[in-house]
Design a protein around this motif. Structure first.
Motif: not given
Length: 253
Positions: A162-182
């Motif tokens: 998650t931090l890897y994407l944030i450090n690239k300047g990403v503000k919004v990300m998403g996933i096609d399962q119930w939750g973001w974590d395990l």
């Protein structure tokens, strides 16, 4: 241009767990005739074609029970040392932009997604993450989205991914399962088994120190290329809300 729907259908699904139950009161046309009569229009003045209007009332819909965008406030009351943004405060500019799909569908249930996994994928496909891109993590678990055990299945993002994407300047990300974590039950089981308080909700909690939003319960990421599309994910404007149900769509030229 093609428009791809990335959103779950909202309905009273008997398979939904108790914490995701939806209740919708759907009124058929003829019931509305009496409402109009109470407003003062005599029956004799009803248009011949008027059968009443259909109407629907959502009696129960948790903001996290459908495809939704989580606000920074969902992760905690403070983000980056200041009051965390609620869903009505999330800038609309965050919610539309160039999209990227990162394919992690090879990951087994309960196998976490690391920053290295993402980096390897991006290098393999020569994809560069740019600031304000909307990054979609494909796990393939949307095929279970209406099943009873949906929330118990899946991989999940780690804090470092998650931090890897944030450090690239990403503000919004998403996933096609119930939750973001395990999956939630698995997190709880592992935290209790190892007596490790840092295992629970590790990816969500990145948002306490690094402001970002993520979407959960996306569908149809299989219909998208890895790049070359735009994403819109505007949430309902709920004052003080921790999240907002959203009609998430992708635009392909």
């Amino acid at each position: 241009m093609r428009i791809i729907d990335l959103s779950k259908t909202i309905f009273e699904n008997p398979n939904d767990p108790f914490f995701m139950k939806v209740k919708i009161n759907q009124k058929i046309h003829k019931k509305a005739k009496w409402i109009i009569r109470l407003f003062g229009l005599p029956f004799k003045l009803f248009p011949n074609e008027f059968q009443g209007w259909a109407d629907d009332q959502i009696k129960r819909l948790g903001v996290h029970a459908s495809t939704h965008l989580d606000a920074p406030y969902h992760y905690g009351p403070i983000s980056e040392g200041k009051k965390a943004k609620t869903i009505d405060e999330v800038p609309l500019e965050w919610c539309y932009g160039e999209g990227v799909v990162i394919d992690m569908s090879y990951k087994a249930d309960f196998e976490p997604i690391s920053a290295q996994d993402i980096e390897i994928f991006l290098e393999k496909h020569a994809i560069v993450i740019k600031p304000m891109m909307i990054v979609l993590i494909k796990t393939g678990r949307d095929k279970y989205i209406y099943d009873k055990d949906y929330y118990k299945k899946g991989t999940g993002m780690t804090a470092d991914a998650t931090l890897y994407l944030i450090n690239k300047g990403v503000k919004v990300m998403g996933i096609d399962q119930w939750g973001w974590d395990l999956p939630l039950p698995y997190q709880i089981e592992q935290a209790k088994k190892t007596n490790n308080k840092n295992l629970f909700w590790e990816a969500h909690l990145v948002g306490v120190n690094h402001e970002y939003c993520h979407m959960e319960q996306l569908v149809n990421l299989d219909a998208l290329p890895y790049t070359g599309f735009k994403v819109a994910c505007f949430p309902l404007k709920i004052k003080g809300g921790s999240a907002g149900p959203a009609r998430v769509v992708a635009f392909l030229d």
